[in-house]
Design a protein around this motif. Structure first.
Motif, PDB file in Angstrom:
ATOM      1  N   MET A  76       0.855  -1.172   0.000  1.00 19.13           N
ATOM      2  CA  MET A  76       0.000   0.000   0.000  1.00 19.13           C
ATOM      3  C   MET A  76       0.896   1.228   0.000  1.00 19.13           C
ATOM      4  N   ALA A  77       0.338   2.377  -0.324  1.00 24.44           N
ATOM      5  CA  ALA A  77       1.115   3.609  -0.373  1.00 24.44           C
ATOM      6  C   ALA A  77       1.309   4.167   1.028  1.00 24.44           C
ATOM      7  N   ALA A  78       2.429   4.840   1.230  1.00 24.59           N
ATOM      8  CA  ALA A  78       2.677   5.480   2.524  1.00 24.59           C
ATOM      9  C   ALA A  78       1.646   6.565   2.801  1.00 24.59           C
ATOM     10  N   SER A  79       1.168   7.238   1.728  1.00 23.43           N
ATOM     11  CA  SER A  79       0.150   8.272   1.920  1.00 23.43           C
ATOM     12  C   SER A  79      -1.154   7.691   2.449  1.00 23.43           C
ATOM     13  N   THR A  80      -1.452   6.424   2.112  1.00 29.15           N
ATOM     14  CA  THR A  80      -2.656   5.780   2.641  1.00 29.15           C
ATOM     15  C   THR A  80      -2.554   5.607   4.148  1.00 29.15           C
ATOM     16  N   VAL A  81      -1.370   5.218   4.621  1.00 30.04           N
ATOM     17  CA  VAL A  81      -1.162   5.084   6.064  1.00 30.04           C
ATOM     18  C   VAL A  81      -1.336   6.444   6.736  1.00 30.04           C
ATOM     19  N   TRP A  82      -0.779   7.492   6.115  1.00 23.14           N
ATOM     20  CA  TRP A  82      -0.910   8.832   6.683  1.00 23.14           C
ATOM     21  C   TRP A  82      -2.379   9.241   6.767  1.00 23.14           C
ATOM     22  N   ASN A  83      -3.154   8.959   5.710  1.00 21.48           N
ATOM     23  CA  ASN A  83      -4.570   9.319   5.712  1.00 21.48           C
ATOM     24  C   ASN A  83      -5.340   8.578   6.808  1.00 21.48           C
ATOM     25  N   ILE A  84      -5.013   7.295   7.032  1.00 20.86           N
ATOM     26  CA  ILE A  84      -5.688   6.525   8.076  1.00 20.86           C
ATOM     27  C   ILE A  84      -5.408   7.145   9.445  1.00 20.86           C
ATOM     28  N   LEU A  85      -4.157   7.482   9.707  1.00 25.48           N
ATOM     29  CA  LEU A  85      -3.795   8.084  10.991  1.00 25.48           C
ATOM     30  C   LEU A  85      -4.428   9.464  11.147  1.00 25.48           C
ATOM     31  N   ASN A  86      -4.432  10.237  10.072  1.00 25.57           N
ATOM     32  CA  ASN A  86      -4.973  11.592  10.135  1.00 25.57           C
ATOM     33  C   ASN A  86      -6.469  11.582  10.392  1.00 25.57           C
ATOM     34  N   ARG A  87      -7.205  10.695   9.738  1.00 21.03           N
ATOM     35  CA  ARG A  87      -8.657  10.619   9.941  1.00 21.03           C
ATOM     36  C   ARG A  87      -8.999  10.101  11.331  1.00 21.03           C
ATOM     37  N   ALA A  88      -8.093   9.324  11.938  1.00 21.28           N
ATOM     38  CA  ALA A  88      -8.320   8.830  13.296  1.00 21.28           C
ATOM     39  C   ALA A  88      -7.900   9.836  14.354  1.00 21.28           C
ATOM     40  N   GLY A  89      -7.374  10.982  13.908  1.00 22.76           N
ATOM     41  CA  GLY A  89      -6.965  12.013  14.856  1.00 22.76           C
ATOM     42  C   GLY A  89      -5.652  11.723  15.557  1.00 22.76           C
ATOM     43  N   ILE A  90      -4.803  10.874  14.964  1.00 25.57           N
ATOM     44  CA  ILE A  90      -3.516  10.527  15.555  1.00 25.57           C
ATOM     45  C   ILE A  90      -2.455  11.441  14.970  1.00 25.57           C
ATOM     46  N   ASP A  91      -1.753  12.150  15.830  1.00 22.40           N
ATOM     47  CA  ASP A  91      -0.727  13.083  15.383  1.00 22.40           C
ATOM     48  C   ASP A  91       0.488  12.339  14.868  1.00 22.40           C
ATOM     49  N   PRO A  92       1.325  13.029  14.077  1.00 25.42           N
ATOM     50  CA  PRO A  92       2.601  12.423  13.682  1.00 25.42           C
ATOM     51  C   PRO A  92       3.432  12.053  14.900  1.00 25.42           C
ATOM     52  N   ALA A  93       4.352  11.121  14.713  1.00 25.09           N
ATOM     53  CA  ALA A  93       5.098  10.548  15.828  1.00 25.09           C
ATOM     54  C   ALA A  93       5.777  11.575  16.730  1.00 25.09           C
ATOM     55  N   PRO A  94       6.442  12.620  16.218  1.00 24.68           N
ATOM     56  CA  PRO A  94       7.117  13.544  17.134  1.00 24.68           C
ATOM     57  C   PRO A  94       6.183  14.257  18.096  1.00 24.68           C
TER      58      PRO A  94
END
Length: 296
Positions: A76-94
């Motif tokens: 799967m694309a890395a952008s798909t993972v980012w979209n899943i995290l973003n829609r779940a309200g999970i901030d980037p790791a830092p």
């Protein structure tokens, strides 16, 4: 089939006939109702796995999670993972929160000891306090002292006496967890910091921060204190001491693969055929608890 005679005297032009024919063909081969617009959605199981990996690894960003999924064989694309995290309200790791108390306790178990007070009401309704310690890694429990007046100086002196009398190895210990009770003074902390331990104070009204010790106290109540009457301090000290011998030397622990703390390092015993051996029962604390062993 379109009949020209039904057009009320108007003759269609060849271009009109061709346009009608194109519409009939387009209608026959129209699949717009059968497909959804855009790319197919990500499977629910994949979304759940992405969110699970993010929750279990607070320091991982979307590309690290994407790499883990790729290693598992899911493309799967890395952008798909980012979209899943973003829609779940999970901030980037830092910007994500650090490890929870549960993750911290699990990761540092072999380096942690915890202390806490428990109270017992005697048969004449006098309240007595006991100070106990639990080693997270080995699950070995210790009784530091029993008193009706748990003051700061008493707690400090009890800690000193325990370290002088016990053979507990403090070289591999890094942290001591305690709550914010007034009995735990700076002098008490100094006793343990002098041995190289770092004292961690649990947040107010947060029993999960000292979960293992709280569970141990719950075990004490369920298996012992709720099933017997205590007369005085001496009786409580003797009863707890006898129970802790059972707890450390005989009682199985799920965290230790059903072995007792004294047996955990040596590993499980050699399998035997129980049908060919007798089993001996030993009553502990007047039959309140039973211990079993192979009869010699």
């Amino acid at each position: 089939m379109i009949r020209v005679s039904t057009l009320k005297g108007k003759r269609p032009t060849p271009s009109t006939l061709l346009a009608w024919h194109r519409k009939l063909i387009a209608k026959k081969w129209d699949y717009s109702q059968r497909r959804r617009p855009g790319r197919p959605p990500t499977a629910a199981a994949v979304k759940a796995l992405v969110l699970r990996v993010a929750a279990e690894n607070p320091g991982w960003g979307h590309r690290r999670i994407h790499g883990e999924l790729t290693r598992l064989g899911h493309k799967m694309a890395a952008s798909t993972v980012w979209n899943i995290l973003n829609r779940a309200g999970i901030d980037p790791a830092p910007r994500r929160t650090g490890p929870t108390w549960r993750q911290f306790l699990q990761a540092q178990a072999e380096h942690i000891v915890a202390v806490d007070f428990l109270h017992v009401d005697t048969i004449n309704l006098k309240r007595i306090y006991a100070l106990v310690m639990l080693e997270h890694g080995t699950r070995r429990a210790h009784l530091l002292g029993v008193t009706a007046h748990p003051t700061g100086p008493w707690t400090t002196q009890t800690a000193r006496n325990f370290l002088m009398d016990t053979d507990m190895n403090t070289e591999n210990r890094k942290f001591l967890i305690r709550d914010r009770a007034g009995q735990f003074t700076d002098a008490f902390d100094a006793v343990f910091t002098g041995t190289g331990l770092r004292v961690l104070k649990s947040p107010p009204q947060a029993p999960k921060a000292n979960a293992h010790c709280e569970r141990f106290i719950g075990t004490l109540r369920r298996e012992l204190l709720d099933r017997t009457l205590i007369l005085n301090e001496r009786h409580l000290h003797r009863t707890l001491t006898r129970y802790l011998d059972h707890y450390n030397e005989h009682r199985p622990h799920r965290a230790l693969n059903q072995l007792c703390p004294s047996r955990a390092e040596a590993g499980p015993p050699r399998p035997i055929d129980l049908a060919k051996h007798g089993i001996h029962r030993t009553a502990v604390l007047g039959g309140l608890i039973n211990q079993y062993q192979i009869a010699s």
